[in-house]
Design a protein around this motif. Structure first.
Motif, mmCIF file in Angstrom:
data_model
loop_
_atom_site.group_PDB
_atom_site.id
_atom_site.type_symbol
_atom_site.label_atom_id
_atom_site.label_comp_id
_atom_site.label_asym_id
_atom_site.label_seq_id
_atom_site.Cartn_x
_atom_site.Cartn_y
_atom_site.Cartn_z
ATOM 1 N N ASN A 124 -7.330 -14.493 -1.030
ATOM 2 C CA ASN A 124 -7.414 -13.506 -0.510
ATOM 3 C C ASN A 124 -7.202 -12.325 -1.144
ATOM 4 O OD1 ASN A 124 -8.046 -13.786 2.566
ATOM 5 N ND2 ASN A 124 -6.099 -14.413 3.695
ATOM 6 N N TRP A 125 -7.425 -12.404 -2.383
ATOM 7 C CA TRP A 125 -7.675 -12.150 -3.845
ATOM 8 C C TRP A 125 -9.230 -11.546 -4.330
ATOM 9 C CZ3 TRP A 125 -3.247 -11.256 -8.028
ATOM 10 C CH2 TRP A 125 -1.952 -11.461 -7.204
ATOM 11 N N HIS A 126 -8.668 -9.985 -4.192
ATOM 12 C CA HIS A 126 -10.241 -9.854 -5.031
ATOM 13 C C HIS A 126 -9.878 -10.308 -7.084
ATOM 14 C CE1 HIS A 126 -13.984 -7.278 -6.244
ATOM 15 N NE2 HIS A 126 -13.115 -6.529 -7.468
ATOM 16 N N VAL A 127 -11.428 -10.639 -7.259
ATOM 17 C CA VAL A 127 -11.027 -11.269 -8.441
ATOM 18 C C VAL A 127 -12.216 -11.072 -9.202
ATOM 19 C CG1 VAL A 127 -11.227 -13.950 -9.602
ATOM 20 C CG2 VAL A 127 -10.766 -13.597 -7.165
ATOM 21 N N LYS B 264 -1.267 -7.979 1.511
ATOM 22 C CA LYS B 264 -2.315 -6.982 1.108
ATOM 23 C C LYS B 264 -1.719 -5.739 -0.215
ATOM 24 C CE LYS B 264 -4.450 -7.361 5.393
ATOM 25 N NZ LYS B 264 -4.833 -6.782 6.201
ATOM 26 N N LEU B 265 -1.409 -6.431 -1.284
ATOM 27 C CA LEU B 265 -0.700 -5.433 -2.584
ATOM 28 C C LEU B 265 -1.707 -5.007 -3.277
ATOM 29 C CD1 LEU B 265 2.762 -7.504 -3.157
ATOM 30 C CD2 LEU B 265 2.583 -6.116 -1.908
ATOM 31 N N SER B 266 -2.356 -4.364 -2.729
ATOM 32 C CA SER B 266 -3.099 -3.441 -4.025
ATOM 33 C C SER B 266 -3.239 -2.899 -5.373
ATOM 34 C CB SER B 266 -4.401 -2.716 -2.836
ATOM 35 O OG SER B 266 -3.580 -1.948 -2.394
ATOM 36 N N ASN B 267 -1.553 -2.815 -5.336
ATOM 37 C CA ASN B 267 -1.371 -2.052 -6.670
ATOM 38 C C ASN B 267 -0.714 -3.210 -7.249
ATOM 39 O OD1 ASN B 267 1.029 -2.588 -4.498
ATOM 40 N ND2 ASN B 267 2.383 -0.767 -5.524
ATOM 41 N N LEU B 268 -1.080 -4.273 -7.060
ATOM 42 C CA LEU B 268 -1.250 -5.588 -8.135
ATOM 43 C C LEU B 268 -1.848 -5.375 -9.078
ATOM 44 C CD1 LEU B 268 1.136 -7.104 -9.490
ATOM 45 C CD2 LEU B 268 0.219 -9.137 -7.533
ATOM 46 N N THR B 269 -2.069 -6.107 -10.470
ATOM 47 C CA THR B 269 -2.495 -6.828 -10.951
ATOM 48 C C THR B 269 -2.781 -7.503 -11.715
ATOM 49 O OG1 THR B 269 -4.665 -4.586 -10.851
ATOM 50 C CG2 THR B 269 -5.231 -5.970 -12.493
ATOM 51 N N VAL B 270 -2.896 -8.692 -11.651
ATOM 52 C CA VAL B 270 -3.120 -9.838 -12.496
ATOM 53 C C VAL B 270 -4.041 -10.023 -13.309
ATOM 54 C CG1 VAL B 270 -2.421 -11.866 -12.198
ATOM 55 C CG2 VAL B 270 -0.995 -10.900 -10.664
ATOM 56 N N VAL B 271 -3.849 -10.456 -14.679
ATOM 57 C CA VAL B 271 -4.466 -10.373 -15.429
ATOM 58 C C VAL B 271 -3.532 -11.934 -16.057
ATOM 59 C CG1 VAL B 271 -5.793 -10.633 -17.858
ATOM 60 C CG2 VAL B 271 -4.565 -8.191 -15.696
ATOM 61 N N VAL B 272 -5.115 -13.163 -15.578
ATOM 62 C CA VAL B 272 -4.941 -14.284 -16.018
ATOM 63 C C VAL B 272 -5.761 -14.526 -17.621
ATOM 64 C CG1 VAL B 272 -4.990 -16.958 -15.515
ATOM 65 C CG2 VAL B 272 -4.825 -15.106 -13.875
ATOM 66 N N SER C 254 -9.774 -2.916 -10.623
ATOM 67 C CA SER C 254 -8.802 -3.056 -9.964
ATOM 68 C C SER C 254 -7.856 -1.879 -8.994
ATOM 69 C CB SER C 254 -7.545 -3.966 -10.555
ATOM 70 O OG SER C 254 -7.390 -2.905 -11.758
ATOM 71 N N LYS C 255 -7.685 -1.077 -9.317
ATOM 72 C CA LYS C 255 -7.256 -0.040 -9.283
ATOM 73 C C LYS C 255 -7.768 0.541 -7.544
ATOM 74 C CE LYS C 255 -6.558 2.697 -13.627
ATOM 75 N NZ LYS C 255 -6.257 3.493 -14.238
ATOM 76 N N ALA C 256 -9.451 -0.080 -7.953
ATOM 77 C CA ALA C 256 -9.800 1.127 -6.886
ATOM 78 C C ALA C 256 -10.293 0.315 -5.810
ATOM 79 C CB ALA C 256 -11.515 1.237 -7.365
ATOM 80 N N ILE C 257 -9.317 -1.211 -5.784
ATOM 81 C CA ILE C 257 -9.946 -2.641 -4.891
ATOM 82 C C ILE C 257 -8.270 -1.961 -3.556
ATOM 83 C CG2 ILE C 257 -9.696 -4.791 -4.587
ATOM 84 C CD1 ILE C 257 -11.838 -3.493 -5.766
ATOM 85 N N PHE C 258 -9.051 -1.821 -2.526
ATOM 86 C CA PHE C 258 -8.487 -1.935 -2.175
ATOM 87 C C PHE C 258 -7.793 -2.534 -0.541
ATOM 88 C CE2 PHE C 258 -8.846 2.448 -2.279
ATOM 89 C CZ PHE C 258 -8.123 3.269 -2.897
ATOM 90 N N GLU C 259 -6.556 -2.779 0.122
ATOM 91 C CA GLU C 259 -6.086 -3.886 0.643
ATOM 92 C C GLU C 259 -6.528 -5.758 0.410
ATOM 93 O OE1 GLU C 259 -6.111 -3.669 4.095
ATOM 94 O OE2 GLU C 259 -5.704 -1.737 3.907
ATOM 95 N N LYS C 260 -6.054 -5.584 -0.962
ATOM 96 C CA LYS C 260 -5.843 -6.544 -2.113
ATOM 97 C C LYS C 260 -5.820 -6.828 -3.355
ATOM 98 C CE LYS C 260 -10.135 -9.511 -0.320
ATOM 99 N NZ LYS C 260 -10.967 -9.939 -0.615
ATOM 100 N N PRO C 261 -5.253 -7.727 -3.110
ATOM 101 C CA PRO C 261 -4.413 -7.633 -4.880
ATOM 102 C C PRO C 261 -5.449 -8.239 -5.880
ATOM 103 C CG PRO C 261 -3.267 -10.289 -3.679
ATOM 104 C CD PRO C 261 -4.356 -9.021 -2.951
#
Lengths: 293, 324
Positions: free
Chosen positions: A204-207, A168-176, A225-232
């Motif tokens: 289990n990622w927020h997309v 649940k790395l919510s401090n991670l944002t991946v941009v594809v 993405s900064k406001a999403i908790f409990e999910k990358p």
């Protein structure tokens, strides 16, 4: 927003021009990907990233990991434009003794968070950083990882996606960078990735899916993405490879070569490819008049 | 008889422990001293002996699942934000499967990550060839920035773990599964990059690493009764090699045998042949795995089959001397 949309568009276009100049000077390197990602790099470095270009070791800085190191002309051009190093250094790209190596090498250039190029290892590193930063209960810097769609054919990428989802790395944002091309052709022909968003969701990622050339879309997704908790968060940015130069857009033949080395059927002859590309960029594909006209 | 070695050296009752045990103890001690130390496991918590650390510091232990490529690369990322990772698995998989990630994200990046490869060598036993890693020394030794250590017993493995933890460098720690003789003691000096001359001699030198150092000592003891004075060197650090000690010994004895539970090509034998051919051309006989894979069996059966035990060493030495 710190800048207006028009200002950001202008910055991104100057970055695109720098990319063309750098590639022509270097005589090798990738063209389509860097042009396609210029808007996202601009949004990150000029609007979203917490960073101090003059203090590259600032502990609270956000970490930006470029996983697909081969698009580094856009990274170098954006870093230079935001103050990491002098603009004149851009022309040293890929030359002997340069800090701007053909693929980014951390130990050579302050401001790079890692060394990359071999595909599929950026999300793992970014996830490791996010995990490590979260262990220290200090104010958590955010980790941004920029990846390509093609490198989702690497098994290592999915190991990392599984790990980040589990933790649940919510401090991670991946941009594809979903530009649909890779060296040998279209991703869906080479090795299909769809249904792409559903794959991330299943881990289990927020997309979020965005238009990778619309600054409102880009910045709002990055901030969301900064406001999403409990999910990358994974932002799938639909981009146009070669964006800004009409004859390169959507054309996988421009994935891995610079302008000026090879005639490509249907495109301007190699002698005038760069000139023509710069003309397109200066006028935003003919939309505005340029002082160069 | 020798202050560097256990008093029980040649006794039947010499303590037997696997080198991985010393690593497990060392990691807990290192973890107490340094809060930045974290440990990662790829679904092998107990057998790699990372378990004591996981129990002592649950918040600093990360279960990675069966994903060795991700494991070392996550470790690289963690080290980038101030952590000091030890990544643990079987050597066949790490560094066997994830070499490129180690190369790019740890070595080229110069990140302080220690790769702990357990179950190296044929002594793994019944598991067979797939799980008996013989090429790891070659894989790791060829990487710039990488330090390679193969301890001879569990006490040395503990010391190596503590020393590596203090170094902010990429490193590889080579461990073994089976119980083997504990030949050193708490006060035996251990310094990374400094080989220990365990026994002085003038006729020939055996340079070994890992638990086979004991086989070399036993062979030397037997040959002493045949009036052959054999020098034995424990080269626990394979990279950087202790060039001074090795060249000095080669100058004295003029005949070198190397001994390792790994492919001699690219292994300790390769390293010493490279060194001496450049600096002091000397005959080097490389004992170890000769371009073969392992197989199922007991440690004793396999060490005999691959000519690694004391009796085989004696035979190899006699053959070379006879041909002279």
């Amino acid at each position: 927003m710190i800048h207006t949309e028009q200002e950001l568009e202008l910055i991104a276009n100057q970055i695109r021009e720098d990319i063309i100049h750098m590639l022509v000077e270097a005589g090798s390197g990738h063209t389509a990907g860097p042009l396609g990602m210029a808007d996202i790099f601009t949004a990150l470095y000029f609007e979203v990233l917490r960073h101090k270009p003059q203090d590259t070791n600032w502990p609270e800085r956000d970490r930006l990991v470029l996983s697909n190191g081969h698009i580094n002309p856009v990274l170098y051009a954006t870093m230079s434009k935001s103050g990491y190093f002098d603009h004149s250094e851009l022309k040293t790209l890929r030359k002997f003794g340069t800090r701007l190596q053909g693929h980014p090498e951390r130990l050579r250039l302050p401001g790079l968070e890692t060394t990359s190029g071999p595909l599929g290892s950026g999300i793992s590193q970014a996830a490791g950083m996010a995990y490590g930063l979260r262990m220290d209960s200090l104010k958590q810097p955010r980790v941004w990882c920029l990846t390509s769609d093609g490198e989702h054919q690497e098994g290592n990428t999915w190991e990392a996606i599984m790990f980040a989802g589990k933790n649940k790395l919510s401090n991670l944002t991946v941009v594809v960078d979903r530009n649909n091309i890779q060296i040998d052709g279209m991703t869906e022909n080479v090795m299909p990735l769809e249904p792409f968003a559903m794959k991330y969701q299943a881990f289990n990622w927020h997309v979020i899916e965005i238009n990778g050339h619309d600054f409102n879309d880009i910045i709002s997704a990055l901030n969301q993405s900064k406001a999403i908790f409990e999910k990358p968060t994974c932002i799938i940015a639909h981009t146009i490879p070669g964006k800004g130069v009409d004859y390169m857009e959507f054309d996988f033949r421009w994935h891995g070569i610079p302008p000026g080395i090879k005639d490509i059927h249907g495109d301007p002859p190699k002698e005038i490819q760069a000139k023509s590309a710069l003309e397109k960029l200066r006028t935003i594909n003919g939309k505005i008049r340029s002082e160069h006209e | 008889m020798n202050s560097l070695l256990s008093d029980e050296l040649y006794s039947e009752s010499i303590t037997q422990e696997p080198t991985r045990k010393g690593f497990g103890e060392g990691l807990v001690d290192a973890g107490k001293k340094d809060e930045s130390i974290v440990a990662l496991s790829a679904d092998l918590v107990e057998s790699t002996q990372v378990e004591p650390f996981a129990k002592a510091f649950p918040d600093r232990f990360i279960e990675m699942g069966v994903a060795e490529q991700n494991m070392v690369t996550v470790a690289s990322g963690m080290s980038a934000v101030g952590k000091r990772p030890f990544v643990t698995s079987y050597a066949s998989f790490s560094p066997g499967r994830n070499w490129e990630q180690i190369r790019t994200t740890i070595c080229l990046n110069d990140r302080p990550v220690t790769i702990v490869g357990c179950h190296s060598g044929v002594s793994v036993g019944p598991d067979g060839a797939t799980h008996q890693m013989l090429e790891d020394i070659a894989l790791m030794r060829s990487l710039p920035n990488m330090i390679v250590v193969a301890p001879c017993d569990s006490i040395e493995a503990k010391k190596a773990t503590l020393e590596l933890a203090k170094l902010a460098k990429p490193s590889y720690l080579r461990l073994t599964r089976e119980k083997t003789a504990v030949i050193t003691h708490q006060d035996t000096p251990f310094k990374i990059g400094k080989a220990n001359v365990l026994r002085e001699g003038s006729d020939l030198t055996i340079i070994a690493c890992g638990p086979l150092v004991y086989e070399a000592l036993k062979a030397a003891k037997y040959l002493e009764s045949k009036d052959l004075k054999v020098e034995v060197i424990n080269s626990h650090t394979i990279k950087p090699l202790d060039e001074k000690t090795i060249i000095k010994s080669a100058k004295k004895t003029k005949l070198i045998f190397t001994l390792e539970e790994a492919q001699v090509a690219g292994g300790l034998g390769g390293a010493i042949a490279e060194l001496l051919s450049e600096h002091l051309p000397t005959q080097v006989i490389r004992l170890g795995i000769q371009n073969r894979f392992g197989q199922s069996g007991t440690l004793a059966e396999l060490w005999a089959e691959y000519d690694l035990d004391a009796a085989s060493i004696v035979r190899s030495i006699n053959n070379v001397l006879k041909a002279k």
